[in-house]
Design a protein around this motif. Structure first.
Motif, mmCIF file in Angstrom:
data_model
loop_
_atom_site.group_PDB
_atom_site.id
_atom_site.type_symbol
_atom_site.label_atom_id
_atom_site.label_comp_id
_atom_site.label_asym_id
_atom_site.label_seq_id
_atom_site.Cartn_x
_atom_site.Cartn_y
_atom_site.Cartn_z
ATOM 1 N N LEU A 199 58.169 92.152 8.612
ATOM 2 C CA LEU A 199 58.717 93.448 8.208
ATOM 3 C C LEU A 199 58.719 94.447 9.361
ATOM 4 C CD1 LEU A 199 57.033 93.786 4.701
ATOM 5 C CD2 LEU A 199 59.424 93.207 5.175
ATOM 6 N N ALA A 200 57.587 94.573 10.045
ATOM 7 C CA ALA A 200 57.470 95.599 11.090
ATOM 8 C C ALA A 200 58.338 95.270 12.302
ATOM 9 C CB ALA A 200 56.010 95.758 11.505
ATOM 10 N N ASP A 201 58.275 94.044 12.768
ATOM 11 C CA ASP A 201 59.048 93.657 13.950
ATOM 12 C C ASP A 201 60.506 93.387 13.598
ATOM 13 O OD1 ASP A 201 56.712 93.837 15.404
ATOM 14 O OD2 ASP A 201 56.305 91.680 15.337
ATOM 15 N N GLY A 202 60.762 92.998 12.370
ATOM 16 C CA GLY A 202 62.116 92.650 11.985
ATOM 17 C C GLY A 202 62.967 93.809 11.514
ATOM 18 N N TYR A 203 62.360 94.968 11.325
ATOM 19 C CA TYR A 203 63.113 96.095 10.778
ATOM 20 C C TYR A 203 64.355 96.410 11.614
ATOM 21 C CZ TYR A 203 64.311 100.704 8.989
ATOM 22 O OH TYR A 203 64.997 101.767 8.455
ATOM 23 N N ALA A 204 64.228 96.327 12.906
ATOM 24 C CA ALA A 204 65.332 96.716 13.791
ATOM 25 C C ALA A 204 66.443 95.678 13.859
ATOM 26 C CB ALA A 204 64.801 96.974 15.201
ATOM 27 N N THR A 205 66.152 94.431 13.485
ATOM 28 C CA THR A 205 67.145 93.363 13.694
ATOM 29 C C THR A 205 67.451 92.538 12.455
ATOM 30 O OG1 THR A 205 65.378 91.850 14.398
ATOM 31 C CG2 THR A 205 66.501 93.121 16.122
ATOM 32 N N ASP A 206 66.598 92.569 11.446
ATOM 33 C CA ASP A 206 66.759 91.719 10.272
ATOM 34 C C ASP A 206 67.195 92.576 9.082
ATOM 35 O OD1 ASP A 206 65.648 90.393 7.668
ATOM 36 O OD2 ASP A 206 65.587 88.776 9.143
#
Length: 439
Positions: A199-206
């Protein structure tokens, strides 16, 4: 392959040294090393064995349970008239690079409590617009001035005014994931770690991660029983099989100390073991343990009370909020109730939601009777559903045998099997938080 399995069985049953046959680092297995024994037993007999202090776990087929222990445990079972047979090892082969693993890891890569604490701090620091870290209480040892830990949670959402503020009236619906309340169930804390990072790392790309955090508060307690996990990790490449917390006030020793935190919740407490050294010891009173007090305080702080007080009062179709408590093993999605064999008043809605989650992980959806085969009182998910009306389930992660089975699966199974299977199920639970009973 058949000859290999027979060799493993024969060696374990005879108590001879058993080492990895798969090219990894050897794991010594002596006569005292715990294994899983298959024991034919009725539900009543299984309950009697648990009450007598045996470590009784779910079996693979009807009419049998698994009992954890070494040859001495098998001898005790035979003396009582049971017929134990070797089923599987508890400890799995380790990777060849075990001695080069990062600090704050054990048993092939599993992270210690300290590593989880550092991880939450790093996520909150790296994503101030998404993440808020909370201390929700203290472990038993910390309340006694014996070291221990704060119990930590993280809230993830794209922050707007009022988000992640310990409020029952905030705008966004909430999904609460908790892990490793049973300390030896190693895969569960690692799944919580990966969920946080997704969720935290993927917010910008997922797009899916972004959609969840734009609309939902996701709360995670990755280590609900930190003292217990410390004990497990102290065994290094042979993790100790500590299930309960570290409360050593009742005269038990070794991994028999402690209270089963998933039998200590305040909703329908009191139907489990009163034997202090039992693996399912429920404690001296409902909510006696500080870890349980912390979890229940958090739940009451973020969810309104949406359900009546009677067993047959359903949560209304307008109720919000989902909750998953991660356990292992069994490949099950367990729906309420746990304290009784009667189905919950929201049974039909639970089965629909469970089927949507099972579309990702393939787990069996059912009540305790339909899955593990025994009742459980004072559990976390019975509390969040029974007291607050939150749509709450237990995931039992992993099979009962094999490299990726049991309490101590090989670490590589987290990324090869458990996370790929359960990522979609967690996404389903998060997306359902706005209207779980309308799926």
């Amino acid at each position: 392959m058949a000859s290999r399995s027979l060799s493993r069985l024969a060696l374990a049953a005879s108590g001879v040294l058993l080492t990895s046959l798969l090219g990894g680092t050897a794991v010594a297995q002596t006569a005292d090393t715990p294994v899983f024994w298959r024991v034919p037993a009725t539900v009543t007999q299984a309950q009697a064995l648990a009450a007598a202090g045996f470590d009784v776990e779910e079996g693979d087929d009807a009419g049998s349970v698994n009992v954890v222990g070494g040859r001495a445990v098998a001898a005790k079972l035979r003396a009582l008239g049971y017929r134990p047979s070797f089923f599987d090892t508890v400890y799995k082969e380790l990777p060849a690079e075990t001695n080069r693993l990062a600090a704050d890891t054990y048993y092939g890569g599993y992270r210690t409590v300290t590593a989880h604490e550092s991880h939450l701090a790093q996520v909150a620091s790296a994503h101030p617009d998404l993440a808020t870290k909370y201390t929700i209480g203290q472990s038993w040892k910390k309340t006694k001035g014996q070291g221990g830990h704060d119990i930590q949670a993280i809230c993830l959402t794209k922050k707007q005014a009022g988000d992640c503020t310990l409020s029952t009236t905030s705008t966004k619906p909430k999904f609460f994931l908790m892990a490793q309340i049973h300390a030896r169930e190693l895969s569960t804390g690692e799944l919580a770690w990966r969920w946080i990072d997704y969720l935290a790392d993927g917010y910008a790309t997922d797009a899916t991660a972004k959609s969840i955090l734009d609309t939902t508060e996701v709360w995670v307690v990755p280590i609900a029983n930190p003292d217990g996990v410390d004990i497990v990790a102290s065994g290094g490449n042979s993790p100790k099989l500590q299930r309960k917390n570290a409360n050593n006030s009742r005269g038990c020793s070794g991994t028999s100390i402690g209270v089963d935190l998933n039998r200590n919740s305040t909703f329908k407490w009191g139907g489990d073991s009163n034997s202090a050294c039992s693996e399912t010891y429920q404690g001296v009173s409902a909510g006696s343990e500080p870890e349980v007090q912390a979890l229940e305080k958090l739940a009451r702080a973020i969810y309104p009370d949406q359900r009546g007080t009677g067993n047959n009062d359903p949560a209304p179709s307008t109720a919000k909020g989902t909750m998953i408590t991660l356990h292992s093993y069994g490949n099950d999605i367990i729906i309420p109730w746990g304290f009784t064999q009667a189905t919950s008043p929201n049974d039909a809605q639970y089965r629909k939601l469970g089927a949507k989650m099972a579309a990702s992980n393939g787990y069996l959806v059912g009540t305790n009777e339909e899955t593990v085969g025994y009742d459980t009182t004072g559990t976390t998910d019975d509390f969040t559903y029974g007291e607050l009306g939150v749509a709450s389930v237990t995931f039992e992660v992993g099979s009962s045998s094999g490299t990726c089975g049991g309490f101590l699966p090989k670490y590589t199974c987290v990324d090869s099997t458990f996370w790929p299977k359960n990522k979609g199920a967690l996404v389903t639970a998060a997306k359902a938080a706005a209207a779980p009973y309308q799926q």
